[in-house]
Design a protein around this motif. Structure first.
Motif, mmCIF file in Angstrom:
data_model
loop_
_atom_site.group_PDB
_atom_site.id
_atom_site.type_symbol
_atom_site.label_atom_id
_atom_site.label_comp_id
_atom_site.label_asym_id
_atom_site.label_seq_id
_atom_site.Cartn_x
_atom_site.Cartn_y
_atom_site.Cartn_z
ATOM 1 N N GLY A 1 0.789 -1.227 0.000
ATOM 2 C CA GLY A 1 0.000 0.000 0.000
ATOM 3 C C GLY A 1 0.811 1.261 0.000
ATOM 4 O O GLY A 1 0.238 2.364 -0.050
ATOM 5 N N GLY A 2 2.162 1.134 0.074
ATOM 6 C CA GLY A 2 3.030 2.295 0.028
ATOM 7 C C GLY A 2 2.869 3.210 1.221
ATOM 8 O O GLY A 2 2.152 2.909 2.180
ATOM 9 N N PRO A 3 3.510 4.380 1.184
ATOM 10 C CA PRO A 3 3.416 5.324 2.302
ATOM 11 C C PRO A 3 1.994 5.766 2.612
ATOM 12 O O PRO A 3 1.678 6.075 3.758
ATOM 13 C CB PRO A 3 4.263 6.509 1.814
ATOM 14 N N ARG A 4 1.108 5.764 1.606
ATOM 15 C CA ARG A 4 -0.277 6.207 1.844
ATOM 16 C C ARG A 4 -1.196 5.068 2.267
ATOM 17 O O ARG A 4 -2.382 5.275 2.486
ATOM 18 C CB ARG A 4 -0.823 6.886 0.591
ATOM 19 N N LYS A 5 -0.660 3.862 2.351
ATOM 20 C CA LYS A 5 -1.423 2.687 2.789
ATOM 21 C C LYS A 5 -2.679 2.490 1.931
ATOM 22 O O LYS A 5 -3.788 2.272 2.444
ATOM 23 C CB LYS A 5 -1.780 2.799 4.276
ATOM 24 N N VAL A 6 -2.490 2.573 0.638
ATOM 25 C CA VAL A 6 -3.602 2.457 -0.302
ATOM 26 C C VAL A 6 -4.014 0.992 -0.424
ATOM 27 O O VAL A 6 -3.175 0.108 -0.617
ATOM 28 C CB VAL A 6 -3.207 3.000 -1.688
ATOM 29 N N GLU A 7 -5.285 0.731 -0.311
ATOM 30 C CA GLU A 7 -5.801 -0.623 -0.496
ATOM 31 C C GLU A 7 -6.238 -0.791 -1.950
ATOM 32 O O GLU A 7 -7.064 -0.032 -2.456
ATOM 33 C CB GLU A 7 -6.974 -0.883 0.448
ATOM 34 N N HIS A 8 -5.659 -1.786 -2.600
ATOM 35 C CA HIS A 8 -5.970 -2.034 -4.003
ATOM 36 C C HIS A 8 -5.730 -3.506 -4.288
ATOM 37 O O HIS A 8 -4.776 -4.094 -3.786
ATOM 38 C CB HIS A 8 -5.083 -1.166 -4.903
#
Length: 590
Positions: free
Chosen positions: A411-418
């Motif tokens: 999710g990277g630094p932004r903690k993106v859920e995908h």
């Protein structure tokens, strides 16, 4: 403008080992065919290799001599210390502007330079089990070490090369030579930081003899807070143009947006001058065996020769030669901004990145050469833009301090859920340059053949993998780690998280339209025809849009059409959630 295992946090969490499924994925990927396209025999011009830099040995030697002479210290600089200091070379394989080397010299009367061939650098990536270091970067490293040894010897030292883990080798050498301090360049990612911590911990268990401890420098900066009789590890910041201590933020308050970061450092910070070195750095301690520069076989790699495209020469001498060649001999700095988005040949951009990544070239030296060029020739948007790109590199290094292991998380630094796909066949088509889209395929074949890809190409193939294919961005990042000559974890993973929409880009969806990119940056198909010779017989305006004359496309594009006559800039909002047509139009203009 980029170790790649999923990083431990900076608090030294244990590394998780790859699972059997990820190793199986790697085995299938690495053993599958790497060439599915029929490839007609290219002509001799296509096979011509462009060496970077193009200087011969005599001219390179002259450039290096003149360059280093400008950075000698004056005779008034005194050597204050006694005893032995060790320089632990890592990703700082240079003499010019190497503060760790200078501090070791000034704080001792003997310097022992050491490089450890760490076997962990030649193992596999964390998730998908690719080689952490490919053959081309392995050969580049060999050339860097050979050149570093030569440049140290010309100044009265040598380079000890030992195979093994630094946390085992460095304390052993400290004990053998009674060294009071180990100087090394500070790194920011957890694998490297963990090694630093292990070295420091083992040094803390050593006690110097009374004769050795009396050699400890008297200045407060060299006092060990734990024990005045234990050797120290002193880490030096030397990887960026702007020094960590000089930027107007602490690590937790670094702006997430590059533009804010750049404006702040340009307004409130100054670039430090290059560290000057004495003409003689000797004497070295008495050493029975300095060790040999490793062969490619000793690194556990199979030799790979560059047979087409650009062949980069490793080492500080080549790096300084390239700066001279690009700035002064060819006078290309004046048009850098206009040409930097090119893709074919050695001269559309500086090509400094492989030497920056290995530490063979100092970003502060580039800064000083840009300023010298502005004084002696001209200052324009192009001279500034080289510094602009170096600030991008700084930005990703500082962001790695702020976010730690989040840079390597799904999710990277932004903690993106995908929900990402890990489709093996789709990935193979991307990796092998067999997607059916000439611009993607040509870039991927260049990467495999040379270890390099243009900045424009990297953005395009990243966008295609994550946007059009929907593939897990970490697979692409790990494959880049294997292949790139200029791999460093901060720039590589910073750029991949940025391109995948999980980094710090305020725009949620960075989509690069393949038709638009092809029409803008390869309008006559010269680049794709170079790497895909089967397209050479097509009309120039059809090379990027070959239709049935080329292999079948593995996936449809999310936006746009591969028919150049039907291409539309307006993106449909119905094909993807959270994607605004206005954003697409802006990004397609890049």
């Amino acid at each position: 403008m980029g170790m790649a295992n999923l990083r431990n946090s900076l608090s030294s969490l244990p590394l998780k080992q790859p699972t059997q499924s990820t190793l199986a994925f790697s085995t299938r990927i690495m053993t599958s065919s790497t060439s599915r396209n029929p490839n007609p025999n290219p002509n001799q011009d296509q096979l011509r290799i462009r060496q970077v830099p193009e200087l011969d040995a005599v001219e390179t030697g002259r450039v290096v001599s003149q360059c280093l002479e400008r950075y000698y210290t004056s005779t008034t600089v005194k050597r204050n210390g006694k005893g032995t200091a060790i320089v632990w070379f890592r990703n700082d394989l240079r003499v010019l502007d190497n503060e760790a080397l200078f501090k070791a010299w000034s704080s001792s009367d003997m310097v022992l330079p050491v490089y450890c061939v760490d076997p962990r650098l030649f193992q596999t990536t964390y998730h998908f089990g690719f080689p952490k270091t490919g053959a081309l970067r392995g050969q580049f490293l060999i050339e860097c070490l050979t050149d570093l040894r030569k440049n140290l010897m010309s100044r009265g030292l040598n380079l000890m090369i030992q195979h093994g883990k630094p946390e085992e080798i460095i304390p052993s050498l400290v004990k053998s030579f009674g060294a009071h301090t180990v100087y090394a360049q500070r790194e920011t990612c957890s694998e490297e930081v963990n090694v630093e911590n292990m070295v420091r911990k083992r040094l803390g268990k050593l006690v110097l003899s009374s004769s050795s401890s009396s050699s400890l420098p008297s200045k407060n900066e060299f006092v060990n807070p734990n024990s005045s009789k234990s050797p120290m590890l002193q880490l030096i910041w030397g990887t960026t143009m702007y020094h960590l201590d000089d930027i107007p933020f602490n690590s937790s308050s670094i702006p997430d947006v590059y533009t804010q970061f750049r404006k702040s450092v340009e307004a409130k910070s100054k670039v430090r001058g290059c560290i000057k070195i004495p003409a003689s750095l000797g004497p070295p301690p008495s050493v029975n065996d300095w060790g040999c520069v490793p062969s490619i076989d000793q690194l556990g790699l199979q030799s790979q020769k560059v047979s087409k495209g650009m062949k980069f020469v490793g080492g500080e001498s080549a790096a300084l030669g390239r700066v001279y060649e690009y700035f002064w001999k060819k006078d290309l700095l004046r048009v850098y901004k206009e040409t930097r988005n090119g893709m074919l040949g050695p001269d559309y951009s500086t090509k400094f990145s492989p030497w920056l990544a290995s530490g063979s070239l100092s970003p502060r030296y580039i800064y000083e050469e840009v300023k010298r060029y502005e004084r002696e020739r001209q200052a324009n948007d192009s001279t500034y833009w080289v510094l602009f790109e170096l600030i991008w590199r700084d930005y990703f290094r500082f962001i790695s301090l702020k976010y730690g292991n989040a840079l390597f998380h799904l999710g990277g630094p932004r903690k993106v859920e995908h929900k990402w796909s890990q489709d093996q066949k789709l990935f193979e088509s991307w990796r092998d340059g067999c997607t059916g889209y000439p611009l993607i395929d040509a870039n991927m074949k260049e990467l495999t053949a040379t270890g390099f890809m243009s900045n424009r190409g990297r953005q395009i193939v990243c966008s295609f993998l994550v946007r059009d294919m929907g593939i897990d961005w970490r697979i692409g990042a790990e494959w880049f780690e294997t292949c790139l000559l200029d791999y460093d974890p901060c720039s590589n993973y910073g750029n991949w998280t940025y391109g995948a929409g999980v980094g710090n880009d305020p725009r949620e969806d960075r989509y690069f339209s393949i038709p638009k990119q092809a029409q803008t940056y390869d309008p006559e198909g010269e680049y794709v025809a170079y790497w895909l010779p089967q397209l050479q017989e097509l009309p120039k305006d059809k090379r990027n849009f070959p239709g049935s004359s080329y292999i079948e496309q593995v996936v449809p594009l999310k936006f746009g059409s591969m028919n150049p006559n039907r291409y539309q800039n307006r993106a449909s909002t119905g094909r993807r959630t959270n994607f605004r047509a206005k954003q697409a139009t802006q990004l397609e203009q890049k």
